[in-house]
Design a protein around this motif. Structure first.
Motif, PDB file in Angstrom:
ATOM      1  N   ARG A  86       8.262  12.418   2.440  1.00 50.22           N
ATOM      2  CA  ARG A  86       8.987  10.593   2.262  1.00 50.22           C
ATOM      3  C   ARG A  86      10.267   9.962   2.690  1.00 50.22           C
ATOM      4  O   ARG A  86      10.182   9.071   2.555  1.00 50.22           O
ATOM      5  CB  ARG A  86       9.115  10.253   0.637  1.00 50.22           C
ATOM      6  CG  ARG A  86       7.326  10.681   0.008  1.00 50.22           C
ATOM      7  CD  ARG A  86       7.121  10.731  -1.648  1.00 50.22           C
ATOM      8  NE  ARG A  86       5.993  11.837  -2.068  1.00 50.22           N
ATOM      9  CZ  ARG A  86       5.768  10.734  -3.274  1.00 50.22           C
ATOM     10  NH1 ARG A  86       5.338  10.464  -3.349  1.00 50.22           N
ATOM     11  NH2 ARG A  86       4.633  11.520  -3.514  1.00 50.22           N
ATOM     12  N   ASP A  87      10.757  10.811   3.296  1.00 50.51           N
ATOM     13  CA  ASP A  87      12.586   9.962   3.317  1.00 50.51           C
ATOM     14  C   ASP A  87      12.075   9.650   4.556  1.00 50.51           C
ATOM     15  O   ASP A  87      12.614   8.636   5.133  1.00 50.51           O
ATOM     16  CB  ASP A  87      13.369  11.519   3.355  1.00 50.51           C
ATOM     17  CG  ASP A  87      13.655  12.477   2.211  1.00 50.51           C
ATOM     18  OD1 ASP A  87      13.354  11.591   1.509  1.00 50.51           O
ATOM     19  OD2 ASP A  87      14.077  12.815   2.376  1.00 50.51           O
ATOM     20  N   ALA A  88      11.057  10.550   5.587  1.00 47.10           N
ATOM     21  CA  ALA A  88      11.064  10.025   6.842  1.00 47.10           C
ATOM     22  C   ALA A  88      10.601   7.838   6.413  1.00 47.10           C
ATOM     23  O   ALA A  88      10.353   7.536   7.654  1.00 47.10           O
ATOM     24  CB  ALA A  88       9.870  10.635   7.806  1.00 47.10           C
ATOM     25  N   LEU A  89       9.279   8.140   5.532  1.00 47.80           N
ATOM     26  CA  LEU A  89       8.622   6.804   5.265  1.00 47.80           C
ATOM     27  C   LEU A  89       9.938   5.706   5.457  1.00 47.80           C
ATOM     28  O   LEU A  89       9.932   5.162   5.561  1.00 47.80           O
ATOM     29  CB  LEU A  89       7.703   7.366   4.272  1.00 47.80           C
ATOM     30  CG  LEU A  89       6.656   5.668   3.877  1.00 47.80           C
ATOM     31  CD1 LEU A  89       6.189   5.356   4.954  1.00 47.80           C
ATOM     32  CD2 LEU A  89       5.917   6.453   2.531  1.00 47.80           C
ATOM     33  N   LYS A  90      10.828   6.195   3.861  1.00 48.92           N
ATOM     34  CA  LYS A  90      12.213   5.746   3.996  1.00 48.92           C
ATOM     35  C   LYS A  90      12.650   4.826   4.790  1.00 48.92           C
ATOM     36  O   LYS A  90      12.956   3.939   4.867  1.00 48.92           O
ATOM     37  CB  LYS A  90      12.919   5.978   2.778  1.00 48.92           C
ATOM     38  CG  LYS A  90      13.365   4.935   1.459  1.00 48.92           C
ATOM     39  CD  LYS A  90      14.171   5.896   1.060  1.00 48.92           C
ATOM     40  CE  LYS A  90      15.570   4.907   0.074  1.00 48.92           C
ATOM     41  NZ  LYS A  90      16.211   4.591   0.841  1.00 48.92           N
ATOM     42  N   SER A  91      13.099   6.002   5.768  1.00 45.25           N
ATOM     43  CA  SER A  91      14.010   5.582   7.297  1.00 45.25           C
ATOM     44  C   SER A  91      12.803   4.984   8.352  1.00 45.25           C
ATOM     45  O   SER A  91      13.592   3.444   8.539  1.00 45.25           O
ATOM     46  CB  SER A  91      13.827   6.680   7.941  1.00 45.25           C
ATOM     47  OG  SER A  91      15.155   8.113   7.060  1.00 45.25           O
ATOM     48  N   TYR A  92      12.019   4.564   8.323  1.00 43.88           N
ATOM     49  CA  TYR A  92      11.214   4.333   9.272  1.00 43.88           C
ATOM     50  C   TYR A  92      11.348   1.861   8.603  1.00 43.88           C
ATOM     51  O   TYR A  92      11.232   1.105   9.299  1.00 43.88           O
ATOM     52  CB  TYR A  92       9.777   4.606   8.967  1.00 43.88           C
ATOM     53  CG  TYR A  92       8.541   3.293   8.936  1.00 43.88           C
ATOM     54  CD1 TYR A  92       8.498   2.460  10.687  1.00 43.88           C
ATOM     55  CD2 TYR A  92       8.210   2.644   8.047  1.00 43.88           C
ATOM     56  CE1 TYR A  92       7.741   1.934  10.628  1.00 43.88           C
ATOM     57  CE2 TYR A  92       6.527   2.179   8.662  1.00 43.88           C
ATOM     58  CZ  TYR A  92       6.828   0.675  10.153  1.00 43.88           C
ATOM     59  OH  TYR A  92       5.755   0.270  10.042  1.00 43.88           O
ATOM     60  N   ALA A  93      10.464   2.072   7.089  1.00 45.04           N
ATOM     61  CA  ALA A  93      10.508   1.218   6.047  1.00 45.04           C
ATOM     62  C   ALA A  93      11.621   0.398   6.205  1.00 45.04           C
ATOM     63  O   ALA A  93      11.408  -0.949   6.635  1.00 45.04           O
ATOM     64  CB  ALA A  93       9.982   0.925   4.856  1.00 45.04           C
ATOM     65  N   GLU A  94      13.160   0.826   5.925  1.00 45.36           N
ATOM     66  CA  GLU A  94      14.222   0.665   6.045  1.00 45.36           C
ATOM     67  C   GLU A  94      14.734   0.284   7.790  1.00 45.36           C
ATOM     68  O   GLU A  94      15.916  -0.743   8.227  1.00 45.36           O
ATOM     69  CB  GLU A  94      15.680   1.483   5.319  1.00 45.36           C
ATOM     70  CG  GLU A  94      14.954   1.680   3.551  1.00 45.36           C
ATOM     71  CD  GLU A  94      15.854   2.530   3.432  1.00 45.36           C
ATOM     72  OE1 GLU A  94      16.393   3.073   3.900  1.00 45.36           O
ATOM     73  OE2 GLU A  94      15.738   2.129   2.043  1.00 45.36           O
ATOM     74  N   HIS A  95      14.084   0.494   8.953  1.00 39.58           N
ATOM     75  CA  HIS A  95      14.354   0.435   9.765  1.00 39.58           C
ATOM     76  C   HIS A  95      14.816  -0.225  10.899  1.00 39.58           C
ATOM     77  O   HIS A  95      13.720  -2.023  10.169  1.00 39.58           O
ATOM     78  CB  HIS A  95      13.592   0.969  11.429  1.00 39.58           C
ATOM     79  CG  HIS A  95      14.350   1.273  11.972  1.00 39.58           C
ATOM     80  ND1 HIS A  95      14.225   0.450  13.199  1.00 39.58           N
ATOM     81  CD2 HIS A  95      14.354   2.251  12.894  1.00 39.58           C
ATOM     82  CE1 HIS A  95      15.441   0.856  14.549  1.00 39.58           C
ATOM     83  NE2 HIS A  95      14.936   2.484  14.207  1.00 39.58           N
ATOM     84  N   PRO A  96      15.987  -1.314  11.164  1.00 34.28           N
ATOM     85  CA  PRO A  96      15.947  -2.914  11.808  1.00 34.28           C
ATOM     86  C   PRO A  96      14.603  -3.091  12.368  1.00 34.28           C
ATOM     87  O   PRO A  96      14.854  -4.467  12.036  1.00 34.28           O
ATOM     88  CB  PRO A  96      17.508  -3.004  11.712  1.00 34.28           C
ATOM     89  CG  PRO A  96      17.793  -1.604  11.821  1.00 34.28           C
ATOM     90  CD  PRO A  96      17.129  -0.316  11.657  1.00 34.28           C
ATOM     91  N   ALA A  97      14.124  -2.630  13.493  1.00 33.74           N
ATOM     92  CA  ALA A  97      13.166  -2.907  14.179  1.00 33.74           C
ATOM     93  C   ALA A  97      11.795  -3.124  13.421  1.00 33.74           C
ATOM     94  O   ALA A  97      11.038  -4.104  13.995  1.00 33.74           O
ATOM     95  CB  ALA A  97      12.878  -1.886  15.404  1.00 33.74           C
ATOM     96  N   HIS A  98      11.892  -1.947  12.432  1.00 39.08           N
ATOM     97  CA  HIS A  98      10.588  -2.422  11.688  1.00 39.08           C
ATOM     98  C   HIS A  98      10.841  -3.790  11.007  1.00 39.08           C
ATOM     99  O   HIS A  98       9.672  -4.633  10.672  1.00 39.08           O
ATOM    100  CB  HIS A  98      10.528  -1.491  10.365  1.00 39.08           C
ATOM    101  CG  HIS A  98       9.504  -2.020   9.770  1.00 39.08           C
ATOM    102  ND1 HIS A  98       9.472  -1.969   8.250  1.00 39.08           N
ATOM    103  CD2 HIS A  98       8.017  -1.441   9.922  1.00 39.08           C
ATOM    104  CE1 HIS A  98       8.905  -2.139   7.677  1.00 39.08           C
ATOM    105  NE2 HIS A  98       7.270  -1.784   8.171  1.00 39.08           N
ATOM    106  N   GLN A  99      12.203  -3.577  10.121  1.00 40.54           N
ATOM    107  CA  GLN A  99      12.072  -5.351   9.062  1.00 40.54           C
ATOM    108  C   GLN A  99      11.851  -6.550  10.392  1.00 40.54           C
ATOM    109  O   GLN A  99      11.293  -7.474   9.574  1.00 40.54           O
ATOM    110  CB  GLN A  99      13.825  -4.780   8.302  1.00 40.54           C
ATOM    111  CG  GLN A  99      13.782  -4.186   6.892  1.00 40.54           C
ATOM    112  CD  GLN A  99      12.742  -4.404   6.046  1.00 40.54           C
ATOM    113  OE1 GLN A  99      12.933  -5.153   5.829  1.00 40.54           O
ATOM    114  NE2 GLN A  99      12.193  -3.488   6.253  1.00 40.54           N
TER     115      GLN A  99
END
Length: 97
Positions: free
Chosen positions: A65-78
């Motif tokens: 879940r921490d990795a999912l949160k980091s991915y979702a918040e990553h500037p490239a993903h955003q």
């Protein structure tokens, strides 16, 4: 592990051939290898034309879940997701496996 699935539906009147749509698809394709939390990454256009079908899909996995949160918040993903907001809606499913 967590599987992260996203299905995108282009808004009425929007074509996958439009430059902005192609740019958004490329933005997601280019996320492979850019976000360390991603254990796997696949994305592509749907190849079927059934009325209930979505247009574009992401199939990815992260460790927890921490990795999912980091991915979702990553500037490239955003930045990539922000492009899709202009012309599509989507549904998401995240599950542990």
């Amino acid at each position: 592990m967590i599987r992260h699935l996203v299905l995108f539906k282009l808004n009425e009147g929007v074509s996958r051939d439009e430059p902005r749509v192609q740019a958004a698809a490329r933005a997601f394709q280019e996320l492979a290898g850019r976000i360390p939390e991603l254990e796997s990454w696949e994305c592509a256009w749907n190849i079927t034309d059934r009325p209930i079908a979505y247009d574009f899909a992401i199939n990815s996995s992260v460790a927890d879940r921490d990795a999912l949160k980091s991915y979702a918040e990553h500037p490239a993903h955003q930045a990539a997701a922000g492009q899709w907001r202009e012309f599509a809606t989507w549904v998401i499913a995240d599950y542990e496996f």
